[in-house]
Structure formats: C-alpha cells, structure tokens
Design a protein around this motif. Structure first.
Motif: not given
Length: 152
Positions: A21-34, A44-58
């Motif tokens: 989900p971190a990768a998908i959220a970044w892809a949506a946020h960056l416009g790679w997938i609509d 694709g919201y601004a905060w979603t990739p950051w939250i999933f990235t933090a969860l992935a790191l944990v």
C-alpha cells in the motif's frame, strides 16, 4: 495486464503487508495511477503515502523481532489478504474493475504469504540464521513494488 499486476502487488503484500500500500499510495499521489474518480481516491491524498511509508518502516523493524508472530496466523494472514485486496483494487480501477482487481490482489497475497514463508525458511536454513533471509525478503518486496507501480 493490470490484473496480472494486481496479483503481483498482492504477492508483495503477502511478503510485507505495508510495503504494497505504500507503493500504491505513492503511485497514486504522484499521478502514476489515477484513483481520483473512485472510492479509493484517498490512496492519492497527500498524507496517505507518508502514513503507509511509516507503517512499512515499522513493519521492517518488527519483522526482525523474535517475538513477531508468524505471517500465517489469522490476524497477520488476514492483514495481508486485506492489504493485497486493497492494492489489487487500486490497480483494478485503472483496468476497469475494482472487484476483479481486489480478488486478484487477495489471491496474490495468499501466494506471497505462503510462498514467502517457505522461501524465507529455506534461505534462513541456507544462511544458518534468519536476518539475511529477512533482509532479502525486504529488498524483494520494495524493488518488486516499485517495478509494479511504475508499469501502468
């Protein structure tokens, strides 16, 4: 092609539940997938990739702990299926069917969960300890997720 990618992102979710989900959220946020016109627009919201990235790191850290339960116990297995379904659904939206994408992602997550456990066990035997196997699994999940989201 997108449904194959949905299965593959599900496999990633089976390896690491939060990396997909971190990768998908970044892809949506960056416009790679609509996802903007779908119920999954929040990915694709601004905060979603950051939250999933933090969860992935944990997750990368907690996976190394000896007290972490097996990925095949019901809560962990279920989380991987849900993660795979969510990510597959996101890719399915681009292919025209959220439902088919979700099912493909969940199937991929089951494959990744069981196959990842088996492969990691064999690698751990080969190395004589688990940490190198876990790090390889981390690398495969991150690189795989990046390749998958860059294709559409």
């Amino acid at each position: 092609m997108l449904y194959l990618l949905a299965v593959l992102i599900g496999v990633v979710a089976g390896l690491r539940a939060m990396t997909a989900p971190a990768a998908i959220a970044w892809a949506a946020h960056l416009g790679w997938i609509d996802l903007s016109a779908s119920p999954l627009a929040f990915m694709g919201y601004a905060w979603t990739p950051w939250i999933f990235t933090a969860l992935a790191l944990v997750e990368f850290v907690t996976d190394q702990l000896p007290t972490t339960p097996s990925r095949t116990v019901p809560p962990q297995f279920g989380a991987r299926l849900i993660s795979g379904a969510l990510c597959g659904a996101c890719l399915g939206v681009a292919g025209g069917s959220l439902l088919i994408g979700a099912v493909a992602g969940a199937i991929g997550a089951a494959i990744g969960t069981l196959g990842g456990r088996s492969a990691r066990g064999r690698l751990a035997e080969l190395f004589g300890k688990d940490r190198p196997a876990a790090l390889i699994e981390d690398a495969v999940s991150v690189i795989g997720a990046l390749v998958i989201v860059m294709v559409p």
